[in-house]
Design a protein around this motif. Structure first.
Motif, PDB file in Angstrom:
ATOM      1  N   ARG A  17       0.843  -1.211   0.000  1.00 23.94           N
ATOM      2  CA  ARG A  17       0.000   0.000   0.000  1.00 23.94           C
ATOM      3  C   ARG A  17       0.872   1.252   0.000  1.00 23.94           C
ATOM      4  NH1 ARG A  17      -3.060  -3.013   3.763  1.00 23.94           N
ATOM      5  NH2 ARG A  17      -2.148  -1.848   5.507  1.00 23.94           N
ATOM      6  N   HIS A  18       1.938   1.240   0.801  1.00 17.33           N
ATOM      7  CA  HIS A  18       2.847   2.386   0.823  1.00 17.33           C
ATOM      8  C   HIS A  18       3.524   2.567  -0.540  1.00 17.33           C
ATOM      9  CE1 HIS A  18       2.003   2.586   4.982  1.00 17.33           C
ATOM     10  NE2 HIS A  18       2.816   1.638   5.372  1.00 17.33           N
ATOM     11  N   SER A  21       0.881   4.391  -2.539  1.00 19.35           N
ATOM     12  CA  SER A  21       0.476   5.720  -2.080  1.00 19.35           C
ATOM     13  C   SER A  21       1.643   6.677  -1.899  1.00 19.35           C
ATOM     14  CB  SER A  21      -0.307   5.609  -0.766  1.00 19.35           C
ATOM     15  OG  SER A  21       0.520   5.089   0.268  1.00 19.35           O
ATOM     16  N   GLN A  22       2.823   6.132  -1.574  1.00 16.68           N
ATOM     17  CA  GLN A  22       4.003   6.977  -1.373  1.00 16.68           C
ATOM     18  C   GLN A  22       5.223   6.270  -1.956  1.00 16.68           C
ATOM     19  OE1 GLN A  22       3.717   7.225   3.011  1.00 16.68           O
ATOM     20  NE2 GLN A  22       5.291   5.630   3.143  1.00 16.68           N
ATOM     21  N   TYR A  37       9.922   2.580  -1.108  1.00 18.13           N
ATOM     22  CA  TYR A  37       8.924   1.523  -0.939  1.00 18.13           C
ATOM     23  C   TYR A  37       8.600   0.860  -2.273  1.00 18.13           C
ATOM     24  CZ  TYR A  37       8.009   1.876   4.005  1.00 18.13           C
ATOM     25  OH  TYR A  37       8.142   1.795   5.357  1.00 18.13           O
ATOM     26  N   GLY A 204       5.004   2.695   7.373  1.00 23.20           N
ATOM     27  CA  GLY A 204       5.549   3.497   6.274  1.00 23.20           C
ATOM     28  C   GLY A 204       6.769   4.289   6.680  1.00 23.20           C
TER      29      GLY A 204
END
Length: 211
Positions: A17-18, A21-22, A37, A204
């Protein structure tokens, strides 16, 4: 108590997910490299594809890490989680000294070593850099881990100095917590250290490999 394979899967899903998203956020740093990541997720997928497609690792297999605190050992661990296999970390010098016998007795499928390490006798061995150092033609693989099968096998040396295999959960009853940073100064898979690593990935945050 939450099973350790479930905790590992949750940490990996959080990592993914990180990565979405980032993607450019720093996952870990070391003397040699910095990994975002997105890059960490890609390396894990490549590792899982190579472990399964090229090196024949199957669910339930036991793979050894003979080294200490290398960042790519984290990639190896999650690659094995994706394959449904187990990791046996031999980071203690006394266990590495007797690694050939240990690996033979436990039926270890193969061993991964630090790039400057010495390959143990009697088992197929590869350096960690070969795990992710080149593109593989095999597709990324992900097998749902069996909650009843520990994903991390630990070795302990009892008073008679004969190593004993111990499979144990490192998760506590609160489940997967989160942290923003941690520092790895020695063994990555130490019982006090590795839960912090998972919690940092879940949050994260940034892992610093200082060895």
């Amino acid at each position: 108590m939450t099973s350790y394979p479930t905790i590992s899967r949750d940490a990996y899903q959080a990592l993914c997910r990180h990565a979405r998203s980032q993607p450019d956020a720093i996952a870990y740093t070391s003397r040699f490299r910095i990994a975002t990541y997105r890059k960490l997720r890609n390396r894990i997928e490549r590792a899982a594809a190579r472990l399964h497609g090229e090196w024949g690792v199957r669910p339930g297999d036991l793979v050894a890490y003979v080294g200490c605190g290398h960042p790519d050992a984290l990639v190896l661990y999650f690659g094995l989680v994706c394959c449904g296999a187990r990791l046996l970390p031999l980071e203690d010098a006394s266990l590495q000294f007797d690694s050939a016998r240990i690996l033979a007795e436990l039926g270890v499928r193969l061993a991964l070593i630090d790039d400057d390490g010495v390959a143990p006798e009697g088992v197929a061995s590869y350096t960690l850099s070969t795990l992710i150092g080149s593109v593989t033609t095999h597709p990324a693989l992900q097998v749902s881990p069996d909650p009843c099968v520990p994903s991390l096998a630990r070795m302990a040396a009892p008073s008679d100095a004969v190593p004993l295999l111990q499979e144990s959960s490192l998760a506590d009853e609160t489940g997967l917590a989160t942290m923003q940073q941690c520092e790895v100064r020695g063994a990555l898979f130490d019982a006090a250290m590795f839960p912090q690593v998972l919690a940092t990935l879940a949050g994260g945050g940034v892992i610093g490999f200082l060895g």
